[in-house]
Design an enzyme around this catalytic site. Sequence first.
Site, mmCIF file in Angstrom:
data_model
loop_
_atom_site.group_PDB
_atom_site.id
_atom_site.type_symbol
_atom_site.label_atom_id
_atom_site.label_comp_id
_atom_site.label_asym_id
_atom_site.label_seq_id
_atom_site.Cartn_x
_atom_site.Cartn_y
_atom_site.Cartn_z
ATOM 1 N N CYS A 115 0.817 -1.230 0.000
ATOM 2 C CA CYS A 115 0.000 0.000 0.000
ATOM 3 C C CYS A 115 0.842 1.268 0.000
ATOM 4 O O CYS A 115 0.351 2.330 -0.371
ATOM 5 C CB CYS A 115 -0.915 0.019 1.214
ATOM 6 S SG CYS A 115 -1.983 -1.411 1.291
ATOM 7 N N HIS A 255 -3.405 6.566 4.219
ATOM 8 C CA HIS A 255 -3.823 5.366 3.498
ATOM 9 C C HIS A 255 -5.186 4.947 4.033
ATOM 10 O O HIS A 255 -5.418 4.930 5.244
ATOM 11 C CB HIS A 255 -2.784 4.264 3.725
ATOM 12 C CG HIS A 255 -3.201 2.952 3.157
ATOM 13 N ND1 HIS A 255 -3.783 2.839 1.914
ATOM 14 C CD2 HIS A 255 -3.139 1.687 3.668
ATOM 15 C CE1 HIS A 255 -4.041 1.561 1.679
ATOM 16 N NE2 HIS A 255 -3.673 0.857 2.729
ATOM 17 N N ASN A 285 -10.248 -0.176 0.732
ATOM 18 C CA ASN A 285 -8.778 -0.071 0.677
ATOM 19 C C ASN A 285 -8.316 -0.368 -0.750
ATOM 20 O O ASN A 285 -8.396 -1.511 -1.202
ATOM 21 C CB ASN A 285 -8.177 -1.070 1.674
ATOM 22 C CG ASN A 285 -6.650 -1.068 1.678
ATOM 23 O OD1 ASN A 285 -6.022 -0.419 0.834
ATOM 24 N ND2 ASN A 285 -6.063 -1.796 2.608
HETATM 25 N N1 ACO Z 1 -17.857 -10.103 8.689
HETATM 26 C C1 ACO Z 1 -18.249 -10.569 9.882
HETATM 27 N N2 ACO Z 1 -17.389 -11.015 10.828
HETATM 28 C C2 ACO Z 1 -16.086 -10.980 10.523
HETATM 29 C C3 ACO Z 1 -15.601 -10.503 9.277
HETATM 30 C C4 ACO Z 1 -16.555 -10.066 8.342
HETATM 31 N N3 ACO Z 1 -16.220 -9.579 7.127
HETATM 32 N N4 ACO Z 1 -14.261 -10.599 9.266
HETATM 33 C C5 ACO Z 1 -13.892 -11.093 10.451
HETATM 34 N N5 ACO Z 1 -14.997 -11.345 11.218
HETATM 35 C C6 ACO Z 1 -15.062 -11.888 12.570
HETATM 36 C C7 ACO Z 1 -13.850 -12.719 12.941
HETATM 37 O O1 ACO Z 1 -14.012 -14.038 12.471
HETATM 38 C C8 ACO Z 1 -13.871 -12.630 14.445
HETATM 39 O O2 ACO Z 1 -14.813 -13.571 14.932
HETATM 40 P P1 ACO Z 1 -14.521 -14.396 16.301
HETATM 41 O O3 ACO Z 1 -14.402 -13.350 17.368
HETATM 42 O O4 ACO Z 1 -15.725 -15.257 16.427
HETATM 43 O O5 ACO Z 1 -13.245 -15.128 16.057
HETATM 44 C C9 ACO Z 1 -14.441 -11.246 14.734
HETATM 45 O O6 ACO Z 1 -15.066 -10.815 13.510
HETATM 46 C C10 ACO Z 1 -13.395 -10.224 15.132
HETATM 47 O O7 ACO Z 1 -12.270 -10.353 14.235
HETATM 48 P P2 ACO Z 1 -11.018 -9.427 14.364
HETATM 49 O O8 ACO Z 1 -10.020 -9.847 13.336
HETATM 50 O O9 ACO Z 1 -10.585 -9.341 15.792
HETATM 51 O O10 ACO Z 1 -11.657 -8.016 13.966
HETATM 52 P P3 ACO Z 1 -10.996 -6.622 14.010
HETATM 53 O O11 ACO Z 1 -11.787 -5.718 14.858
HETATM 54 O O12 ACO Z 1 -9.501 -6.701 14.265
HETATM 55 O O13 ACO Z 1 -11.169 -6.133 12.497
HETATM 56 C C11 ACO Z 1 -9.935 -5.942 10.465
HETATM 57 C C12 ACO Z 1 -10.594 -6.886 11.460
HETATM 58 C C13 ACO Z 1 -11.014 -5.063 9.872
HETATM 59 C C14 ACO Z 1 -9.277 -6.782 9.358
HETATM 60 C C15 ACO Z 1 -8.881 -5.073 11.184
HETATM 61 O O14 ACO Z 1 -8.051 -5.890 11.974
HETATM 62 C C16 ACO Z 1 -8.034 -4.287 10.220
HETATM 63 O O15 ACO Z 1 -8.515 -3.414 9.529
HETATM 64 N N6 ACO Z 1 -6.750 -4.541 10.210
HETATM 65 C C17 ACO Z 1 -5.828 -3.814 9.344
HETATM 66 C C18 ACO Z 1 -5.852 -4.387 7.971
HETATM 67 C C19 ACO Z 1 -5.142 -3.459 7.008
HETATM 68 O O16 ACO Z 1 -5.101 -2.284 7.249
HETATM 69 N N7 ACO Z 1 -4.569 -3.929 5.927
HETATM 70 C C20 ACO Z 1 -3.934 -2.977 5.054
HETATM 71 C C21 ACO Z 1 -2.715 -3.400 4.544
HETATM 72 S S1 ACO Z 1 -3.031 -4.455 3.181
HETATM 73 C C22 ACO Z 1 -1.850 -4.215 1.965
HETATM 74 O O17 ACO Z 1 -0.859 -3.577 2.126
HETATM 75 C C23 ACO Z 1 -2.101 -4.949 0.660
#
Ligand code: ACO
Length: 354
Positions: A115, A255, A285
């Site tokens: 990114c 970003h 994103n």
């Molecule tokens: N819909 C419903 N539930 C979901 C989804 C979804 N799309 N995705 C995950 N969940 C569930 C998980 O399974 C988990 O369930 P569990 O508690 O029963 O195990 C629960 O939601 C919580 O999951 P977390 O991973 O803890 O959720 P979090 O609040 O951390 O959000 C997210 C996840 C959105 C991915 C966040 O961690 C994030 O944005 N991280 C940064 C990612 C990023 O910025 N990437 C950019 C770089 S990519 C690049 O460079 C190509």
Amino acid sequence: MTRLYGAITGWGAYVPPHIVTNHDLEATLDTSDEWIVQRTGIRQRHIAGADETTSTMAIKASLAALAQANLPATELDLILVATSSPDYFTPPASSLVQAALTPHHIPAMTIVTGCTGFVYALVTAYQFIQAGVYRNILVVGVELLSRFLDWRDRSTCVLFGDAAGAVVVQATEQPCGLQGYDLGSDGANCQHIIMPAGGSARPFGPDVLDERSHYIRMNGREVFKFATRIFAPASERALRMAGKCIDDIDWVIPHQANLRIIQAAAKDMGVPLERFIVNIDRYANTSAASIPLALAENLANGRIKPTDTLLLLSFGAGLTWAAAVVQMQPQLHSAQSLSEKSRRVGEGNVFVYP
Ligand code: ACO
């Protein structure tokens, strides 16, 4: 010797017309609009059509940027394309863009830092300009990540969208452009965003297909922690190099990965969220395209003024980060010409300037 600076004289962006909303995803995935909006701020994303590729999107954004700079593509000295989702592993996407834009055999380079690629490419462009090597450089950030996502994996596929953004950087003696930057890589933690197979470490084969390990996998929580940790110190270092403080910044363009990451950055940096450009709700994103897309859209709608000082802030696969302080240049864009250009925003899905 006269010091040379790099002025951003043109900008353009392209998003594919097809929109997939969170509600659309509810039909095929165990997810909900409520979860996606609350956890990420994303409401919809644009997804490329079957006839589109990374380079075709890059070319549309580039033509818009060149038109606004009023620079024929034949005058370009260098093309830098930032992408992690190229048309092919080889040839490089940058050469496809070069072939489409100009018959001249100018250098073209693809920069692959996830990114952060656009900011890395922008900083690279300025080095060539300041060294007096090249005068007219096209810098593109483009991603067609929808082809590299596992659409059965709700933890990744809901997060990304396809887009391209481009700027033209031209040599000038007027002080403007890049004032300071901070680039970095924490490769020891690279496993947190990875396409495990399809490269030399694990070549493509039937087992890979079964495991679906040629798609992007991400440890969202670790990436989230990294992003919220890195934004404030990277900003401070870039500002120090620029000899500026955060109060000198008119707009922060972060970003667009997660609204909660942007909110945390605003809090850490002591900057009101209102001074951050946010469009993640509409585009999700778009990786290397997210900053040039936000820049082009908000310059064109007049929210960012052509006299503003910007802080670009990014993080991504690698794990990499990139912060850059950029001074736009009043002498190159009169208020009148900007308002004329602004009227053209949103014509179709290509932002065409002027
Ligand atoms: N819909 C419903 N539930 C979901 C989804 C979804 N799309 N995705 C995950 N969940 C569930 C998980 O399974 C988990 O369930 P569990 O508690 O029963 O195990 C629960 O939601 C919580 O999951 P977390 O991973 O803890 O959720 P979090 O609040 O951390 O959000 C997210 C996840 C959105 C991915 C966040 O961690 C994030 O944005 N991280 C940064 C990612 C990023 O910025 N990437 C950019 C770089 S990519 C690049 O460079 C190509």
